[in-house]
Enzyme design. Structure first.
Site, mmCIF file in Angstrom:
data_model
loop_
_atom_site.group_PDB
_atom_site.id
_atom_site.type_symbol
_atom_site.label_atom_id
_atom_site.label_comp_id
_atom_site.label_asym_id
_atom_site.label_seq_id
_atom_site.Cartn_x
_atom_site.Cartn_y
_atom_site.Cartn_z
ATOM 1 N N GLU A 123 4.711 1.920 8.963
ATOM 2 C CA GLU A 123 5.676 1.104 9.713
ATOM 3 C C GLU A 123 6.182 1.852 10.946
ATOM 4 O O GLU A 123 6.267 1.280 12.034
ATOM 5 C CB GLU A 123 6.830 0.692 8.799
ATOM 6 C CG GLU A 123 6.359 -0.209 7.667
ATOM 7 C CD GLU A 123 7.431 -1.128 7.138
ATOM 8 O OE1 GLU A 123 7.403 -2.319 7.473
ATOM 9 O OE2 GLU A 123 8.297 -0.637 6.379
ATOM 10 N N GLU A 142 3.999 -1.588 -0.179
ATOM 11 C CA GLU A 142 5.245 -2.147 -0.699
ATOM 12 C C GLU A 142 5.039 -3.233 -1.752
ATOM 13 O O GLU A 142 5.730 -3.252 -2.785
ATOM 14 C CB GLU A 142 6.093 -2.682 0.456
ATOM 15 C CG GLU A 142 6.814 -1.610 1.259
ATOM 16 C CD GLU A 142 5.927 -0.937 2.301
ATOM 17 O OE1 GLU A 142 6.436 -0.093 3.057
ATOM 18 O OE2 GLU A 142 4.714 -1.258 2.353
#
Length: 266
Positions: free
Chosen positions: A120, A140
């Site tokens: 990210e 995730e």
């Protein structure tokens, strides 16, 4: 120069090097690391002698993302920094380049793990160079979590949507070669040389006119969501003033005189 126990700051000429330095945890995000990152971005923006930034990790890894032990309730390191987070509840998003975009070019030098929050943060950088053994991915969903660092918005804008959705929905790892093929990183180099390659790229940027470099970067991001007609109009507004600078005249003069230009941000 700033820095914390989990983030070191160094200068290589006109390049500021930010090193995530928590190797025992594969540079998993901690409060000292996040505070150090944010302060590093601010330092780069405020110092006109800095022309580029390199982001890398210590110990052979880039960043393994959020500290899942802390998320499970065992607490995040860095109580001494909690006043910073209390004063600016958005600090962690700014540190991860979700809510902050440095005006100087940011080059990522990736070795080892660059997963979850590491991938990210990577999406907030401008140029990405990876060692051939690097691993990427957004894990995730495998933990029942959401990649809330910006990936559901940014990733489909940076790589083809089918690849973005596969990465987001499967949570599988990607090797450096595949990451390059789908466009997540720009270049793959032998293991252990990503930082060297990033610094070489930074030197090429540093040799260019800083006002021009910053205007070009700004234009790319400012026009990303515009129609072509709107974008071209915005480009003129951003680009024309560069031609009136002393640096632009110096660039032309240096070319005519067959010498290296001396840019003064003027």
């Amino acid at each position: 120069m700033g820095g914390t126990e989990h983030l070191t700051v160094d200068r290589h000429g006109a390049t500021l090097v930010l090193t995530m330095n928590r190797p025992e945890a594969k540079n998993a995000l901690s409060l000292p690391l996040l505070v150090g990152l944010y302060d590093g971005w601010l330092e780069a923006d405020a110092d006109d002698t800095v022309r580029s930034v390199v982001l890398t990790g210590a110990g052979g890894d880039f960043c393994a993302g959020m500290d899942l032990k802390a998320l499970a309730g065992k607490g995040m390191e860095g109580d001494a920094y909690r006043d910073r987070l209390k004063a600016d509840p958005d600090l962690h998003w700014k540190a991860m380049l979700r809510h902050h975009r440095p005006r100087k070019p940011v080059i990522a030098a990736v070795e080892g793990y660059c997963v979850a929050g590491g991938t990210e943060i990577l999406q907030g950088t401008d140029i990405r160079i990876a060692g051939e053994g690097a691993t990427f991915g957004l894990f995730e969903v495998r933990r029942g979590l959401f990649p809330i660092g910006g990936s559901t918005v940014r990733l489909p804008r940076q790589i083809p949507r089918t690849h973005a959705l596969e990465m987001l929905l499967t949570g599988r790892p990607y090797g450096a070669g595949e990451a390059a093929r789908i466009g997540l990183v720009g270049r793959v180099v032998p293991d252990g040389t990503a930082l060297e390659a990033a610094l070489e790229t930074a030197e090429r940027i540093n040799a260019c006119g800083p006002l021009a470099v910053e205007a070009v970067k700004a234009s790319v991001y400012e026009t990303a969501g515009l129609t072509e007609t709107e974008g071209l109009a915005a480009e003129l507004e951003r680009g024309w003033p560069v031609f009136d600078t002393a640096d632009a005249k110096e660039g032309a003069r240096a070319f005519a005189e067959k010498r290296a230009p001396v840019y003064r941000r003027a």
